[in-house]
Design an enzyme around this catalytic site. Sequence first.
Site, mmCIF file in Angstrom:
data_model
loop_
_atom_site.group_PDB
_atom_site.id
_atom_site.type_symbol
_atom_site.label_atom_id
_atom_site.label_comp_id
_atom_site.label_asym_id
_atom_site.label_seq_id
_atom_site.Cartn_x
_atom_site.Cartn_y
_atom_site.Cartn_z
ATOM 1 N NE ARG A 70 -138.229 32.617 20.964
ATOM 2 C CZ ARG A 70 -137.613 31.606 21.549
ATOM 3 N NH1 ARG A 70 -136.328 31.466 21.436
ATOM 4 N NH2 ARG A 70 -138.284 30.721 22.237
ATOM 5 C CB THR A 71 -142.343 37.837 23.565
ATOM 6 O OG1 THR A 71 -142.592 36.867 22.554
ATOM 7 C CG2 THR A 71 -143.297 38.980 23.409
ATOM 8 C CE LYS A 99 -150.210 39.125 47.633
ATOM 9 N NZ LYS A 99 -149.837 40.524 47.831
ATOM 10 N NE ARG A 120 -146.086 35.418 25.679
ATOM 11 C CZ ARG A 120 -145.278 34.713 24.897
ATOM 12 N NH1 ARG A 120 -144.711 33.617 25.345
ATOM 13 N NH2 ARG A 120 -145.031 35.097 23.673
ATOM 14 C CG HIS A 148 -147.022 36.576 19.677
ATOM 15 N ND1 HIS A 148 -146.697 37.811 20.183
ATOM 16 C CD2 HIS A 148 -145.961 35.777 19.937
ATOM 17 C CE1 HIS A 148 -145.499 37.749 20.726
ATOM 18 N NE2 HIS A 148 -145.029 36.531 20.586
#
Lengths: 321, 142
Positions: A70-71, A99, A120, A148
């Site tokens: 969704r986000t 890495k 995120r 959020h």
Amino acid sequence: MQDEALSEAARAFRGRSVVSANDFTRADILAVLEAAGAFEGRAGGPGSTPQEPRLPGRVLGLLFFEPSTRTRLSFESAMLRLGGSVLGFADARVSSFSKGETLNDTIRVVAGYCDAIVLRHPNEGSARLAAEVSTIPVINGGDGSNQHPTQTLLDLYTIKKAMGRLDDLRVGFMGDLRYGRTVHSLAAALLHFDVKLSFIGPPSLKLPPDLRLEIEEAGRLGIEVESLDEVEDLDVLYITRIQKERFPDPVEYERVRASYRVDREALLPLGPELKIMHPLPRVNEVAPDVDTLPGAIYFQQTRNGVTVRMALLDLILGGGA
Amino acid sequence: MTIPRDFRLVDGTVIDHLPVGTAARALELLRLPREGPVTIGMNVPSSRHDKKDIIRVEGMVLEKRELDRLALLGEHVTVSIVQAGKVVDKIRLEVPKRLRGILTCTNPTCVTNNEPVQTVFERLGRYPFRFRCTYCERVLTL
């Protein structure tokens, strides 16, 4: 609130990072919600009309170190609808992070490729760190179990759209009150308004003491109960998923999960005006027979995600300027 | 420097009004003893707060960072500077509103425990000391 104060708050979003709902003032929230109103009907779905490009040539970097549907897609949709472009990754394994590159370096590098970043990341506080080192605005798309903020804004927008106001409301939160970041952020943001907040959940998943104290000191604490049966008079019921990984004992999880499942019958005593929200995804805490209730607004809630994110990107990147 | 046989402080520091039982922690924080003699009083009577711990250190002046750490041990801790056997300065320690690089976040998944970044905590209210990590927003109570 005066128009001038709202305009001032809206202007202040230009070039600003959005890290935590705890940073928002009442004016900030109202400014974003007002801006979102202008994109209503421009965010896709039935009857939607295309938005005139407001951010042509602007690039949004989507750095998703954790899975999200969704986000990520709603930010992408929002940017594309505003006439901008997106780049980034949806899986940390394909980035230099795998890495061993530090987040600090990744952000500094990507800041050279785009005009704003949506991040995120599994570590709480990663968005705050990114905003500190970045030369461009950083929008927190979820930092672990912490914040959020754009979810909070779209939740507030959904409530305002459904109820016509954010003051004089009785909001109930049900489910995982302890770990649910959407609950924490929305409850804290609602403290800017004249609301009564009630909490329904198992003893093992109670609200964190600090947040509870904050709500109590603000005089906004309603009732705290274990069962929905004990609740009367709510305008909005915000349900969250109870996550299996929070329970060391699978039997206890099944017991709790079963007792926090709502269906039409359970919601009947709360009246037909009750608005039912859920940040989704749901597992089985909301029965499918609830979907057709007029007050079930959780799918509208996710759709509002695009509208609100369009408004936020437009404010931050100075759309139309 | 000649040190009196009764260990009266000539040039040094007195850390006073430590809560009972915190002297050992203070020694650890300050990495004492260093060079000069250190005298420690534990559970000694106090005119203001019933009982207290007290530390006297010859030949040492504390740095700001050390004072900030000591301040976390209690709300009434004082530090006196002694020169030529006389107290020339006495301060009551205050916990700063913002602590940089002094505390460690107890949240294992906080970004400060996973990336090379200094911790920053903001003090919430007065005693007992509660601090919010400015990164992960968790509250730490000391």
